[in-house]
Design an enzyme around this catalytic site. Structure first.
Site, PDB file in Angstrom:
ATOM      1  N   GLU A   1      81.920-154.965  66.521  1.00  0.00           N
ATOM      2  CA  GLU A   1      81.914-154.480  65.135  1.00  0.00           C
ATOM      3  C   GLU A   1      83.318-154.057  64.711  1.00  0.00           C
ATOM      4  OE1 GLU A   1      80.412-154.250  62.460  1.00  0.00           O
ATOM      5  OE2 GLU A   1      78.239-154.241  62.719  1.00  0.00           O
TER       6      GLU A   1
ATOM      7  N   ASN B   1      76.475-150.425  55.911  1.00  0.00           N
ATOM      8  CA  ASN B   1      77.192-151.669  56.177  1.00  0.00           C
ATOM      9  C   ASN B   1      77.800-152.221  54.896  1.00  0.00           C
ATOM     10  OD1 ASN B   1      77.370-152.639  58.914  1.00  0.00           O
ATOM     11  ND2 ASN B   1      75.131-152.770  58.942  1.00  0.00           N
TER      12      ASN B   1
ATOM     13  N   ASP C   1      75.152-157.397  56.976  1.00  0.00           N
ATOM     14  CA  ASP C   1      75.867-156.509  57.894  1.00  0.00           C
ATOM     15  C   ASP C   1      77.264-156.263  57.316  1.00  0.00           C
ATOM     16  OD1 ASP C   1      77.012-155.289  60.298  1.00  0.00           O
ATOM     17  OD2 ASP C   1      75.302-156.098  61.366  1.00  0.00           O
TER      18      ASP C   1
END
Length: 292
Positions: A19, A149, A199
């Site tokens: 991430e 997100n 996301d």
């Protein structure tokens, strides 16, 4: 239908939960995190050298302060990191007294402000929030977020985006370009996606919005009015976040994850790999964060 942009996997370790990628054009270096393994990943494009830095706590995003210092978003708040030594020093606590939550998505606004999203370790409903940070000041701007997100901004800084992945919804809000603070109420930007759930996201130089679709095996692109442009197919089911990389911002790096997959599923794909692909359009880089 997804277009084939031929993503290439970097020769770097797989991430359980890759991430928070970002890119430093000054050093031609990409940085991202394996959140659940508390690691900061580094890849220098010119040399091809890859490193993983062990962290004392989970972290999910960073921003460049200057050539010597980074600001790292962790489960306990914001830490300054010495790029040379890796030493961390506490800058500002954020939800440090709440053991249910951790850091998640974040991005620097064109003004040098930072938006930061938290979420529950187990995605507890509405446990997270989104904060605004600028020159030492911290303010909560959105609450009751389950999975924060898709934090990103238009090139002129006048529009901000964010998602609650659990609701499968991307929001849009008008901002003060001078400081990145909302100047109105958030409204729904996107609720329909080719597959999967929204996301991490970025906005290119033309203002188009590109979002990784977790469980969707692709990056989807949308014009500023919300109309669908195209999608970029990826060989993993759980892409997590894109970032523009390369000296001319004409490439995209995408992280992914093997979180929640059994061994059989992991054998079917390079889950947790980090990809780079060439783009037929121009991206843009995040500015340095202003901490004072």
């Amino acid at each position: 239908m997804a277009e084939m942009f031929m993503p290439a996997a970097l020769n770097v370790p797989l991430c359980k939960l890759g991430e928070g990628p970002t890119y430093d054009p000054h050093t031609d270096t990409a940085w991202w995190f394996d959140i659940l393994n508390a690691k900061l990943c580094e890849y220098q494009f010119g040399s091809g050298v890859s490193r993983q830095h062990e962290l004392p706590l989970a972290a999910s995003a960073l921003a460049r302060v200057d050539g010597h210092t980074q600001l790292v978003f962790t489960e306990r708040g914001l830490y300054l990191r010495d790029v040379t030594t890796g030493d961390l020093s506490l800058h500002l606590e954020l939800e440090a007294d709440n053991p249910l939550t951790r850091s998640n998505d974040a991005r620097v606004h064109p003004s040098g402000a930072l938006w930061l999203g938290t979420m529950g370790w187990q995605a507890e409903p509405e446990a997270g929030a989104i904060y605004w940070y600028y020159k030492g000041a911290l303010r909560k701007i959105f609450d009751k977020i389950t999975i924060s997100n898709a934090i990103c901004f238009s090139p002129d800084g006048a529009v901000g985006y964010f998602a609650d992945t659990a609701l499968r919804k991307v929001m849009r809000v008008l901002l003060d370009p001078a400081n990145g603070l909302p100047v109105g109420e958030a409204s729904v930007f996107l609720t329909a996606f080719p597959a999967g759930n929204p996301d991490g996201a970025i906005v290119d130089a033309e203002g188009n919005f590109w979002v990784a679709l977790w469980d969707g095996s692709q990056i989807a692109g949308y014009a500023p009015d919300g109309s669908f442009l195209r999608s970029i197919a990826l060989p993993v089911s759980q892409p997590s976040c894109p970032a523009f990389v390369g000296k001319d911002a004409n490439q995209m790096l995408v992280t992914s994850a093997w979180l929640g997959m059994d061994e059989a599923a992991r054998q079917q794909q390079p889950a947790g790999a980090t990809f780079v692909l060439d783009l037929p359009f121009k991206g843009r880089f995040d500015p340095d964060i202003k901490i004072a």
